[in-house]
Scaffold this active site. Structure first.
Site, PDB file in Angstrom:
ATOM      1  N   TYR A  88       0.820  -1.232   0.000  1.00 20.00           N
ATOM      2  CA  TYR A  88       0.000   0.000   0.000  1.00 20.00           C
ATOM      3  C   TYR A  88       0.851   1.280   0.000  1.00 20.00           C
ATOM      4  O   TYR A  88       0.324   2.371  -0.201  1.00 20.00           O
ATOM      5  CB  TYR A  88      -0.988   0.032   1.175  1.00 20.00           C
ATOM      6  CG  TYR A  88      -0.381  -0.059   2.560  1.00 20.00           C
ATOM      7  CD1 TYR A  88       0.369   0.969   3.112  1.00 20.00           C
ATOM      8  CD2 TYR A  88      -0.587  -1.195   3.342  1.00 20.00           C
ATOM      9  CE1 TYR A  88       0.919   0.874   4.375  1.00 20.00           C
ATOM     10  CE2 TYR A  88      -0.052  -1.303   4.611  1.00 20.00           C
ATOM     11  CZ  TYR A  88       0.700  -0.269   5.117  1.00 20.00           C
ATOM     12  OH  TYR A  88       1.241  -0.378   6.371  1.00 20.00           O
ATOM     13  N   ASN A 238      -6.279  -7.073  17.087  1.00 21.00           N
ATOM     14  CA  ASN A 238      -7.624  -6.506  17.268  1.00 21.00           C
ATOM     15  C   ASN A 238      -8.616  -7.506  16.701  1.00 21.00           C
ATOM     16  O   ASN A 238      -8.241  -8.381  15.918  1.00 21.00           O
ATOM     17  CB  ASN A 238      -7.735  -5.170  16.502  1.00 21.00           C
ATOM     18  CG  ASN A 238      -7.405  -5.333  15.032  1.00 21.00           C
ATOM     19  OD1 ASN A 238      -6.226  -5.388  14.655  1.00 21.00           O
ATOM     20  ND2 ASN A 238      -8.419  -5.443  14.199  1.00 21.00           N
TER      21      ASN A 238
HETATM   22  N1  HPA Z   1      -7.251  -5.653   9.175  1.00 20.13           N
HETATM   23  C1  HPA Z   1      -6.207  -5.590   8.317  1.00 20.13           C
HETATM   24  N2  HPA Z   1      -4.953  -5.528   8.723  1.00 20.13           N
HETATM   25  C2  HPA Z   1      -4.712  -5.538  10.042  1.00 20.13           C
HETATM   26  C3  HPA Z   1      -5.754  -5.599  10.980  1.00 20.13           C
HETATM   27  C4  HPA Z   1      -7.093  -5.660  10.522  1.00 20.13           C
HETATM   28  O1  HPA Z   1      -8.056  -5.721  11.300  1.00 20.13           O
HETATM   29  N3  HPA Z   1      -5.173  -5.581  12.217  1.00 20.13           N
HETATM   30  C5  HPA Z   1      -3.821  -5.518  12.011  1.00 20.13           C
HETATM   31  N4  HPA Z   1      -3.543  -5.499  10.697  1.00 20.13           N
END
Ligand code: HPA
Length: 277
Positions: A88, A238
């Site tokens: 990205y 997360n």
């Molecule tokens: N989504 C995409 N990439 C990530 C995430 C996520 O929730 N957490 C850490 N990298």
């Protein structure tokens, strides 16, 4: 020496040789989001700033420090990429896959990748570690598009087994030895940098994804095609979109990695010496 890579492997090897002499690392480790701090616990010798190596350049993301380290946990030579480039960032595949090419050029047998990801499978909690058993490439592109990145890579590389079974076992055993019960799962990679929508996450769950992230897959594909043994460890930083009660943020990803840093350091300190042949 590979001609097809758009960055010079010989320039990188020259800088490395001038700093550390003729080294053949046993393994290379790529530190993903927030994992740069593991270096301290892995008997670091010294480092080269990424700026000195054309193919590594300066990382643009907070939490990715940008140094190449030589470390010798239990006397085993490990080269650590402290900071990685992402698709990205918009500079194409060359900077993203350069660590895999360099690992191969230096004669390393193993490439170990770390990252942070969003947990999709319902039993996952923030701070859990997952060993990658396989992946889904949803990055919208493929690192082999264009000229082959190395003369020893075929036009149509087989990707039936990317994450080496014996290395997966070693990672699991290092977890057991350090009191951690690591899970395994399928990592789905997107280009990012936006996080996903809840509808996308529901779809990915149906497709068999365990966790979602924005890295690792290109390096793993290229290293596998070069014949390296590949392993990857993801920290669930997360819960994925729609599963988390709060909005997603890079700050949360960095915070979880920071909290899990001692656990990740212990795991790697146990694992890396076990990679010696
Ligand atoms: N989504 C995409 N990439 C990530 C995430 C996520 O929730 N957490 C850490 N990298």
């Amino acid at each position: 020496m590979a001609k097809e890579c758009s960055f010079s492997l010989s320039q990188a090897c020259k800088v490395i040789g001038e700093t550390w002499g003729e080294i053949q690392p046993q393994a290379c480790l790529v530190c993903g989001s927030g994992w740069g701090g593991v270096v301290k616990g892995l008997s670091p010798v010294s480092s080269i700033p990424y700026e000195n190596i054309e193919g590594l350049q300066k990382t643009t993301i907070n939490g990715h420090s940008g140094k190449l380290w030589l470390a010798e946990p239990d006397g085993v030579k490990i080269l650590i990429f402290q900071g990685r480039r992402h698709f990205y960032e918009g500079e194409g595949w060359a900077p993203v896959i350069f660590p895999a090419l360099l690992a191969h050029e230096l004669g390393a047998r193993t490439l170990l990748l770390t990252n942070a990801s969003g947990g999709i499978r319902s039993d996952l909690k923030s701070g859990d570690f997952m060993i990658l058993s396989d992946h889904l490439n949803f990055m919208g592109s493929n690192p082999f598009i264009g000229p082959v990145p190395h003369p020893s890579i075929t036009r149509f590389p087989d990707q039936s087994v990317i994450y080496d079974a014996s290395l997966r076992k070693k990672i699991y055993q290092a977890g057991v030895a350090t009191g951690q019960n690591l899970t395994e799962g399928v990592y789905l990679a997107l280009s990012g940098p936006a996080f996903e929508t809840p509808a996308e996450i529901q779809l990915f769950a149906k497709l068999g994804a365990t966790a979602v992230g924005m890295s690792t897959v290109p390096e793993a594909m290229v290293a596998n095609a070069l014949g390296l043994q590949v392993g990857a460890i993801s920290c669930i930083s997360n819960l994925a979109a729609g599963r988390s009660p709060s909005p997603l943020s890079h700050a949360e990803v960095a915070h979880t990695s920071q909290k899990a840093l001692p656990k990740m350091t212990q795991l790697l300190a146990q694992l890396l010496p076990a990679l010696a042949v």
